[in-house]
Design a protein around this motif. Structure first.
Motif, PDB file in Angstrom:
ATOM      1  N   GLN A  75      -7.996 -21.383 -37.826  1.00 13.93           N
ATOM      2  CA  GLN A  75      -9.053 -20.524 -37.303  1.00 13.93           C
ATOM      3  C   GLN A  75     -10.425 -20.999 -37.733  1.00 13.93           C
ATOM      4  N   THR A  76     -10.498 -21.559 -38.907  1.00 17.16           N
ATOM      5  CA  THR A  76     -11.768 -22.124 -39.347  1.00 17.16           C
ATOM      6  C   THR A  76     -12.184 -23.233 -38.389  1.00 17.16           C
TER       7      THR A  76
ATOM      8  N   GLU B   7      -8.402  -9.690 -41.124  1.00 19.58           N
ATOM      9  CA  GLU B   7      -7.449 -10.050 -40.055  1.00 19.58           C
ATOM     10  C   GLU B   7      -6.833 -11.410 -40.298  1.00 19.58           C
ATOM     11  N   LEU B   8      -7.537 -12.218 -41.019  1.00 17.36           N
ATOM     12  CA  LEU B   8      -7.056 -13.565 -41.215  1.00 17.36           C
ATOM     13  C   LEU B   8      -5.817 -13.620 -42.076  1.00 17.36           C
ATOM     14  N   LEU B   9      -5.574 -12.558 -42.783  1.00 16.34           N
ATOM     15  CA  LEU B   9      -4.402 -12.538 -43.653  1.00 16.34           C
ATOM     16  C   LEU B   9      -3.413 -11.507 -43.148  1.00 16.34           C
TER      17      LEU B   9
ATOM     18  N   ASP C 268      -9.237 -15.467 -32.882  1.00 21.40           N
ATOM     19  CA  ASP C 268     -10.094 -15.284 -34.045  1.00 21.40           C
ATOM     20  C   ASP C 268     -11.130 -16.375 -34.125  1.00 21.40           C
TER      21      ASP C 268
ATOM     22  N   VAL D 102      -8.843 -23.818 -47.062  1.00 19.19           N
ATOM     23  CA  VAL D 102      -7.873 -23.267 -47.996  1.00 19.19           C
ATOM     24  C   VAL D 102      -6.844 -24.332 -48.316  1.00 19.19           C
TER      25      VAL D 102
ATOM     26  N   TYR E  81     -18.355 -22.834 -43.815  1.00 21.04           N
ATOM     27  CA  TYR E  81     -16.940 -22.840 -43.481  1.00 21.04           C
ATOM     28  C   TYR E  81     -16.136 -23.252 -44.698  1.00 21.04           C
ATOM     29  N   LYS E  82     -15.077 -22.504 -44.947  1.00 21.08           N
ATOM     30  CA  LYS E  82     -14.298 -22.747 -46.144  1.00 21.08           C
ATOM     31  C   LYS E  82     -12.871 -23.125 -45.791  1.00 21.08           C
TER      32      LYS E  82
ATOM     33  N   PHE F 249      -5.186 -19.794 -41.379  1.00 20.42           N
ATOM     34  CA  PHE F 249      -6.567 -19.643 -41.821  1.00 20.42           C
ATOM     35  C   PHE F 249      -7.381 -20.897 -41.504  1.00 20.42           C
TER      36      PHE F 249
ATOM     37  N   SER G 109     -13.071 -21.709 -34.910  1.00 24.15           N
ATOM     38  CA  SER G 109     -14.345 -20.988 -34.836  1.00 24.15           C
ATOM     39  C   SER G 109     -15.512 -21.965 -34.951  1.00 24.15           C
TER      40      SER G 109
END
Lengths: 401, 401
Positions: free
Chosen positions: A16-17, B398-400, A389, B5, B2-3, A13, A20
């Motif tokens: 991909q952040t 899709e990210l998960l 992604d 995790v 943008y986040k 995740f 992107s």
DNA sequence: CAACATGGTTGAGTTGTCATACCAATTATC
DNA sequence: GATAATTGGTATGACAACTCAACCATGTTG
């Protein structure tokens, strides 16, 4: 249905952040990414290193500093890989090859329907193979090679299953095209409705999360982007706005109903308006791909029948678009397809009608023209997005608040 | 935008996965949750323990075993907390209090518009305070108390900003209602359009990820759920399908346009059809809340004017619904509002029209009636979902994957 | 009552992020 | 020109949360 998150999901995740973000920005540095994402600098470094290793990202030199070490500039590697997009129209096919940043590096058009070769599923399949083959030959060497192939089709197709349900003007029904193409090409192959491809294309560049793309040519279709993803509905046939009724006692449509929008806002409708203005068929070559642009020329030469007809077309386009606005209240509407060539006459009419018929904020809706290549590039973009992604649709995901 | 995790995000996410699974299933065990989510049994145990600690979940005894230790059954604690939902209609207000499982534990109706007290924003505000006060008094003791208050309003309101833009039949414009109510109530206060509340309500129970809820009474509005969340558009006014044109040269609408669907598919339309069938106003008490059900009664007594009018109403409802289907191709459509009381006559007509006008798979679209309380419960549900995350909309993220 | 099956817990191991300190490189200042 | 200040980037240990595997706990079956 229920998905769990573990450490590796977390890393994917975050990676991909970062990717992107790099995709959207020309040049950035590790620290800048850290600041924008909230990720720790160490984490960003580690992720960026991986992305460089995978050749998705490049270091391109040093940036400017205001009293300190210069940042190492990072850039998404446009040459990471390539994607093919095909726009199947009734008379011809447009094929593009784009790099990973969606810049078109090769483009080709070919006739689909000729006197010696009328359109059938077989014929279309052969032409597709031919055109895709040419595009593959044009594909420069790159670390990831060909990401995939996206095909935009004019009719009802199911993106999820890869099945063509019905292409009205090509007389093709129930055809598992993705299955067949996948026997030939090992890469991702996807299909979608042409308007959906256009909508996705616009989303990719404009990043407008809720938009409508209207493809008006022989028929009229809409592509809908909701929350940053193409909305296709239960059977993949969402956006068939051309077959929404705008006149309960209207003209008979090819679909069997009366008063469909398509009968008032398509090329065929334009031809009818011209006939109603007294022109006969021979004068207007309504089956030529250049039909609309010739009409515009004549209207600019002040031939009343043409300008009247085009304005009428604009009015009806406006009515249908206003309907979509009331239902979907998007952020913007993009108009494309052959009809869009008459933008100089249509746009003012459409805007006027929308301002009149729209409720509240819909009155001031943004209406723009999208170029003809949008659909083909969008088809490529769908295949691209399927492979890597870089178009996150999770910005307002409460779970990551 | 943008986040990132981190570990705590991961845990929050997994905890919500577990909680939402528990919310949907009557009885489960730790191991069953582990199997359905893919989370390790140890992780599930730890998460469940936390949820029990927070009193969102209860152990309710032992289940059956097929040769082994009996599972400890777990259940979402319906008594965890309560939510108030208010459905503001033109003539009256319905207030419900629901527990955390959305069971209605208190319900009240009151007149809004009376001869001595005509409707104004102040009047509505006073009535809301009064009704909410009564519901709060009816709220049983619980660990989390009152989660929040949701208010469904008939008109253009902005869920995101908490502003009322325009309530046509109540003559209220530009009113920051959430702001005002938040001065009184410390809990979450949210507002939304009534059709949106209805759509959300149906989603919560049916878990149909793409659906349309049609609220047809004095006016006609649609609530749209896309991908498991209410779609509101740019300004919160998506779903105003009542002001989509179905007849370009049609009847003048209150919005200033001609041929709006609302003019053909609302109570007012029904009254007009009756007049056109020769009845005069005095015979039909069109301003009574019981108008539609009385019409149904008369139609069942074989009074032709009534059955004809209701069938006509059904036809036009069908046309507008068919339009929504072409554009949105949802999984199901739910009809509610006063007009839905004529379901016995309307539904067959609607289904017939849709089968005729719908394209492809839309012909067989599921059309159902939703009960009148749906909107109020949905308003409560919106406030509930705002407080605790039990309705994940991330299934095909899709990210998960 | 032994053998087996299932539910749930415990503790070590793994992954990945964060915080912090540190190195690197550049600009500003004395 | 030496030194301080500033900014970019990296290494290391702490920490959080998940997984795995072993182990209880408690059943049923023969």
């Amino acid at each position: 249905m229920y998905k769990s998150v573990d450490a590796s999901t977390m890393r994917r995740f975050n990676k991909q952040t970062v990717l992107s973000l790099l995709y959207q920005q020309e040049q950035t540095s590790r620290v800048a990414i850290s600041e924008q994402t909230g990720l720790n600098r160490a984490t960003v470094s580690s992720l960026v290193d991986e992305l460089i290793e995978e050749q998705f990202v490049e270091e391109t030199g040093l940036g400017v500093s205001s009293g300190g070490r210069k940042p190492i500039l990072l850039r998404f590697n446009a040459n990471a890989g390539y994607t093919i997009g095909v726009d199947v129209q009734i008379t011809h096919i447009t094929t593009v090859l784009t790099d990973a940043m969606r810049t078109v590096v090769y483009e080709n058009q070919c006739q689909l329907h000729t006197r010696t070769h009328p359109v059938t599923a077989e014929r279309l399949f052969d032409v597709l193979k031919e055109e895709i083959g040419l595009a593959i030959k044009a594909c420069p060497p790159s670390p990831h090679g060909l990401f995939g192939i996206g095909i935009a089709l004019p009719g009802m197709v199911n993106y999820a299953t890869g099945h063509v349900s019905y292409l009205p003007n090509l007389n093709i029904t129930e055809w598992p095209i993705v299955e067949q193409l996948s026997l030939i090409y090992p890469q991702t192959v996807i299909i979608d409705n042409d308007a959906n491809c256009g909508a996705w294309s616009v989303y990719m560049t404009e990043r407008i999360k809720n938009l409508i793309f209207i493809n008006a040519g022989i028929g009229v279709g809409a592509g809908i982007v909701v929350n940053g993803r193409v909305y296709r509905g239960r059977n993949g046939i969402a956006g068939e706005a051309g077959h929404a009724t705008i006149s309960t006692i209207g003209i008979l449509c090819s679909c069997g109903n009366y008063g469909c929008w398509e009968q008032y806002a398509s090329e065929q409708a334009l031809a009818r308006y011209l006939r109603e203005q007294g022109l006969d068929r021979n004068q207007m070559d309504e089956f030529s791909p250049l039909f609309v642009s010739r009409c515009v020329r004549k209207a600019q030469d002040n031939v009343q029948a043409y300008s009247n007809s085009l304005r009428l077309l604009g009015d009806y386009l406006g009515i249908g678009i206003a309907n979509l606005l009331q239902i979907l209240n998007p952020e913007a509407v993009f108009l494309s397809g052959t009809v869009a060539e008459a933008e100089s006459i249509l746009l003012p009419e459409i805007r006027r009608v929308i301002h009149h018929r729209g409720i509240s904020k819909n009155k001031e809706m943004l209406i723009k023209i999208a170029p003809q290549s949008t659909v083909a590039v969008g088809a490529a973009g769908l295949a691209l997005a399927h492979s890597i992604d870089i178009f996150p649709s999770r910005e307002d995901n409460e779970l990551l608040s």
